[in-house]
Design a protein around this motif. Structure first.
Motif, PDB file in Angstrom:
ATOM      1  N   TYR A   2      72.350 -24.621 -67.379  1.00 15.26           N
ATOM      2  CA  TYR A   2      73.630 -24.563 -66.669  1.00 15.26           C
ATOM      3  C   TYR A   2      73.708 -23.283 -65.831  1.00 15.26           C
ATOM      4  CZ  TYR A   2      78.818 -24.743 -66.363  1.00 15.26           C
ATOM      5  OH  TYR A   2      80.123 -24.781 -65.947  1.00 15.26           O
ATOM      6  N   ALA A   3      73.296 -22.169 -66.417  1.00 11.40           N
ATOM      7  CA  ALA A   3      73.316 -20.895 -65.697  1.00 11.40           C
ATOM      8  C   ALA A   3      72.313 -20.887 -64.544  1.00 11.40           C
ATOM      9  CB  ALA A   3      73.024 -19.751 -66.667  1.00 11.40           C
ATOM     10  N   LEU A   4      71.140 -21.471 -64.764  1.00 13.68           N
ATOM     11  CA  LEU A   4      70.149 -21.550 -63.685  1.00 13.68           C
ATOM     12  C   LEU A   4      70.665 -22.428 -62.543  1.00 13.68           C
ATOM     13  CD1 LEU A   4      66.813 -21.900 -65.709  1.00 13.68           C
ATOM     14  CD2 LEU A   4      67.578 -19.915 -64.381  1.00 13.68           C
ATOM     15  N   ALA A   5      71.347 -23.515 -62.891  1.00 10.90           N
ATOM     16  CA  ALA A   5      71.927 -24.378 -61.860  1.00 10.90           C
ATOM     17  C   ALA A   5      72.995 -23.632 -61.067  1.00 10.90           C
ATOM     18  CB  ALA A   5      72.520 -25.630 -62.506  1.00 10.90           C
ATOM     19  N   PHE A   6      73.734 -22.763 -61.743  1.00  8.68           N
ATOM     20  CA  PHE A   6      74.739 -21.945 -61.063  1.00  8.68           C
ATOM     21  C   PHE A   6      74.106 -21.035 -60.015  1.00  8.68           C
ATOM     22  CE2 PHE A   6      76.567 -17.591 -61.226  1.00  8.68           C
ATOM     23  CZ  PHE A   6      77.722 -17.822 -60.501  1.00  8.68           C
ATOM     24  N   PHE A  41      74.180 -11.433 -62.886  1.00 12.73           N
ATOM     25  CA  PHE A  41      74.859 -10.821 -64.030  1.00 12.73           C
ATOM     26  C   PHE A  41      75.808 -11.818 -64.692  1.00 12.73           C
ATOM     27  CE2 PHE A  41      78.800  -8.717 -65.455  1.00 12.73           C
ATOM     28  CZ  PHE A  41      78.303  -8.003 -66.536  1.00 12.73           C
ATOM     29  N   VAL A  42      76.563 -12.551 -63.886  1.00 13.87           N
ATOM     30  CA  VAL A  42      77.495 -13.547 -64.420  1.00 13.87           C
ATOM     31  C   VAL A  42      76.739 -14.654 -65.148  1.00 13.87           C
ATOM     32  CG1 VAL A  42      79.123 -15.374 -63.757  1.00 13.87           C
ATOM     33  CG2 VAL A  42      79.354 -13.091 -62.796  1.00 13.87           C
ATOM     34  N   ALA A  43      75.602 -15.075 -64.592  1.00 14.91           N
ATOM     35  CA  ALA A  43      74.810 -16.131 -65.226  1.00 14.91           C
ATOM     36  C   ALA A  43      74.308 -15.698 -66.600  1.00 14.91           C
ATOM     37  CB  ALA A  43      73.637 -16.514 -64.328  1.00 14.91           C
ATOM     38  N   VAL A  44      73.825 -14.469 -66.699  1.00 14.63           N
ATOM     39  CA  VAL A  44      73.326 -13.962 -67.983  1.00 14.63           C
ATOM     40  C   VAL A  44      74.468 -13.838 -68.989  1.00 14.63           C
ATOM     41  CG1 VAL A  44      72.251 -11.987 -69.131  1.00 14.63           C
ATOM     42  CG2 VAL A  44      71.378 -12.769 -66.915  1.00 14.63           C
ATOM     43  N   LEU A  45      75.585 -13.273 -68.545  1.00 14.55           N
ATOM     44  CA  LEU A  45      76.732 -13.098 -69.436  1.00 14.55           C
ATOM     45  C   LEU A  45      77.289 -14.449 -69.887  1.00 14.55           C
ATOM     46  CD1 LEU A  45      78.745 -11.159 -70.771  1.00 14.55           C
ATOM     47  CD2 LEU A  45      80.078 -11.199 -68.643  1.00 14.55           C
ATOM     48  N   GLY A  53      82.516 -18.456 -70.475  1.00 10.19           N
ATOM     49  CA  GLY A  53      81.286 -18.493 -69.684  1.00 10.19           C
ATOM     50  C   GLY A  53      81.355 -19.489 -68.544  1.00 10.19           C
ATOM     51  N   ALA A  54      81.829 -20.695 -68.843  1.00 13.76           N
ATOM     52  CA  ALA A  54      81.931 -21.717 -67.798  1.00 13.76           C
ATOM     53  C   ALA A  54      82.962 -21.331 -66.750  1.00 13.76           C
ATOM     54  CB  ALA A  54      82.293 -23.062 -68.428  1.00 13.76           C
ATOM     55  N   ALA A  61      75.094 -16.023 -72.549  1.00 13.38           N
ATOM     56  CA  ALA A  61      75.318 -15.395 -73.853  1.00 13.38           C
ATOM     57  C   ALA A  61      76.603 -15.913 -74.494  1.00 13.38           C
ATOM     58  CB  ALA A  61      75.374 -13.876 -73.692  1.00 13.38           C
ATOM     59  N   CYS A  62      77.647 -16.063 -73.697  1.00 13.65           N
ATOM     60  CA  CYS A  62      78.924 -16.563 -74.231  1.00 13.65           C
ATOM     61  C   CYS A  62      78.775 -17.978 -74.777  1.00 13.65           C
ATOM     62  CB  CYS A  62      79.988 -16.541 -73.131  1.00 13.65           C
ATOM     63  SG  CYS A  62      80.521 -14.897 -72.620  1.00 13.65           S
ATOM     64  N   MET A  63      78.131 -18.847 -74.008  1.00 12.18           N
ATOM     65  CA  MET A  63      77.997 -20.239 -74.441  1.00 12.18           C
ATOM     66  C   MET A  63      77.038 -20.380 -75.617  1.00 12.18           C
ATOM     67  SD  MET A  63      78.217 -22.372 -70.851  1.00 12.18           S
ATOM     68  CE  MET A  63      77.103 -21.319 -69.925  1.00 12.18           C
ATOM     69  N   CYS A  64      76.023 -19.537 -75.662  1.00 12.17           N
ATOM     70  CA  CYS A  64      75.119 -19.563 -76.817  1.00 12.17           C
ATOM     71  C   CYS A  64      75.841 -19.139 -78.091  1.00 12.17           C
ATOM     72  CB  CYS A  64      73.914 -18.664 -76.554  1.00 12.17           C
ATOM     73  SG  CYS A  64      72.725 -19.365 -75.381  1.00 12.17           S
ATOM     74  N   TYR A  65      76.842 -18.283 -77.950  1.00 10.63           N
ATOM     75  CA  TYR A  65      77.652 -17.915 -79.112  1.00 10.63           C
ATOM     76  C   TYR A  65      78.338 -19.156 -79.683  1.00 10.63           C
ATOM     77  CZ  TYR A  65      81.005 -15.361 -82.013  1.00 10.63           C
ATOM     78  OH  TYR A  65      81.737 -14.890 -83.080  1.00 10.63           O
ATOM     79  N   THR A  66      78.868 -19.986 -78.790  1.00 11.14           N
ATOM     80  CA  THR A  66      79.449 -21.250 -79.246  1.00 11.14           C
ATOM     81  C   THR A  66      78.388 -22.123 -79.898  1.00 11.14           C
ATOM     82  OG1 THR A  66      81.048 -21.195 -77.431  1.00 11.14           O
ATOM     83  CG2 THR A  66      80.740 -23.299 -78.546  1.00 11.14           C
ATOM     84  N   GLY A  67      77.217 -22.174 -79.280  1.00 11.12           N
ATOM     85  CA  GLY A  67      76.151 -23.009 -79.806  1.00 11.12           C
ATOM     86  C   GLY A  67      75.693 -22.611 -81.191  1.00 11.12           C
ATOM     87  N   VAL A  68      75.822 -21.340 -81.521  1.00 10.06           N
ATOM     88  CA  VAL A  68      75.385 -20.861 -82.837  1.00 10.06           C
ATOM     89  C   VAL A  68      76.503 -20.966 -83.869  1.00 10.06           C
ATOM     90  CG1 VAL A  68      74.575 -18.843 -84.131  1.00 10.06           C
ATOM     91  CG2 VAL A  68      73.653 -19.318 -81.848  1.00 10.06           C
TER      92      VAL A  68
END
Length: 346
Positions: free
Chosen positions: A91-95, A188-192, A20-21, A195-202
């Protein structure tokens, strides 16, 4: 076989933040300079001022957020995966901050300078907050050597996939010439990426987090180092010759790679005529510039194990210096050679 299956899930969880990053960072670093200089028509003075403030903020926020995450008692700071989970949406909103102008800017307008300053500082702050937590998670997710090798392997593959966002962004938006398509792709990249980073968070649960729960239940607590011990250790590190040499080398390498990633599209637009390389080929060239280093890392494991990291880095610097001299002697009129040089120089 059981071992590889057991390692799959934590390695995947860890590498999703890299994916994601990587998608967001590649696009941000590659396009923001061209956006503000060519489209928003920012003045040269405002651009330089924003870069200076950003440089200072970039130097401050790393130790600041590191201290906060190591010493905070709140869960979203002290628990690494929670820092990633709750930091990812911001982070995505800042992007997305740079890609949507606050108004129709006129040439040299002061507001575009403020826009750049805020976009750089906010994005770098959230990037630091999330990726510092991920770096700490690498050390905490497992203490076994085999597990960490799996983490590195998954992380390298994720980094390669993340860097491909430059290729697809260029193809979709005609290298930012079609700005509405570019904006849509960044959303689209921000949303994706979120989701990727939230997977790590969970799912990125560390062994340290599990042990901490056991310590809390038993009522025991670890003793922290005193300030005198911290200062003593810091002094020992800073006086090490190898440390100083490594930091110096790393400074110039990061400076070089950052400069190339930020200005590669500017160089290509000014040195290679549009009729010499069509937009489709340019998109592939830009994507290859970001993906080539990752492919090189993935394919060089046997070389690293045979001759060592030091010699690989040393020989890479030799090749880089020789190729620069050869490119200077060849001249910019050979466009395909210049394109290959820009790709390999990333």
């Amino acid at each position: 076989m059981k071992l590889s299956l057991a390692l799959h899930r934590p390695a995947l969880a860890y590498s999703m933040t890299t994916l994601g990053a990587g998608m967001m960072n590649s696009i941000f670093n590659f396009y923001y300079v061209k956006l503000f200089l060519n489209r928003y028509k920012i003045s040269e003075g405002a651009f330089h001022q924003a870069q200076v403030v950003f440089m200072i903020w970039n130097a401050i926020n790393d130790p600041l957020f590191g201290y906060i995450q190591d010493n905070s008692k709140t869960g979203f700071c002290s628990i690494r995966r929670h820092s990633i989970l709750y930091g990812a949406p911001f982070y995505a909103l800042a992007f997305l901050l740079p890609w949507f102008p606050w108004k129709d800017y006129t040439e040299g307008e002061w507001l575009s300078g403020v826009h750049l300053l805020i976009a750089l500082c906010v994005f770098d702050g959230l990037l630091t907050f999330v990726l510092l937590a991920q770096c700490a998670l690498f050390a905490e997710i497992s203490t076994r050597h085999e597990s960490r090798l799996q983490l590195i392997k998954y992380n390298q593959i994720a980094s390669l996939l993340g860097s491909s966002s430059i290729l697809f962004c260029g193809l979709v938006s005609d290298n930012m010439e079609n700005f509405p398509s570019f904006q849509t792709f960044t959303v689209f990249v921000a949303v994706l990426s979120t989701a990727c980073m939230c997977y790590t968070g969970v799912f990125g649960i560390s062994q340290y987090e599990q042990q901490e729960k056991l310590v809390e239940s038993s009522g025991k607590s670890e003793t922290s180092l005193s300030w005198a011990a911290v200062l003593s250790l810091t002094k020992q590190i800073l006086t090490q010759k190898n440390f100083l040499l490594f930091v110096s080398m790393n400074f110039f390498q990061v400076f070089h790679s950052t400069f190339c990633s930020n200005f590669m599209i500017i160089f290509a637009d000014n040195l290679i005529p549009k009729d010499a390389l069509p937009s489709f080929v340019r998109s592939i060239m830009y994507g290859a510039g970001f993906m080539f280093p990752q492919l090189l890392v993935l394919s060089s494991h046997s070389l690293l194990s045979s001759i060592g990291y030091y010699k690989v880095i040393l020989y890479a610097f030799y090749v880089e210096a020789i190729s620069a001299v050869l490119m200077l002697l060849t001249g910019p009129q050979h466009f395909y050679i210049l394109a290959a040089f820009l790709i390999t120089n990333m």
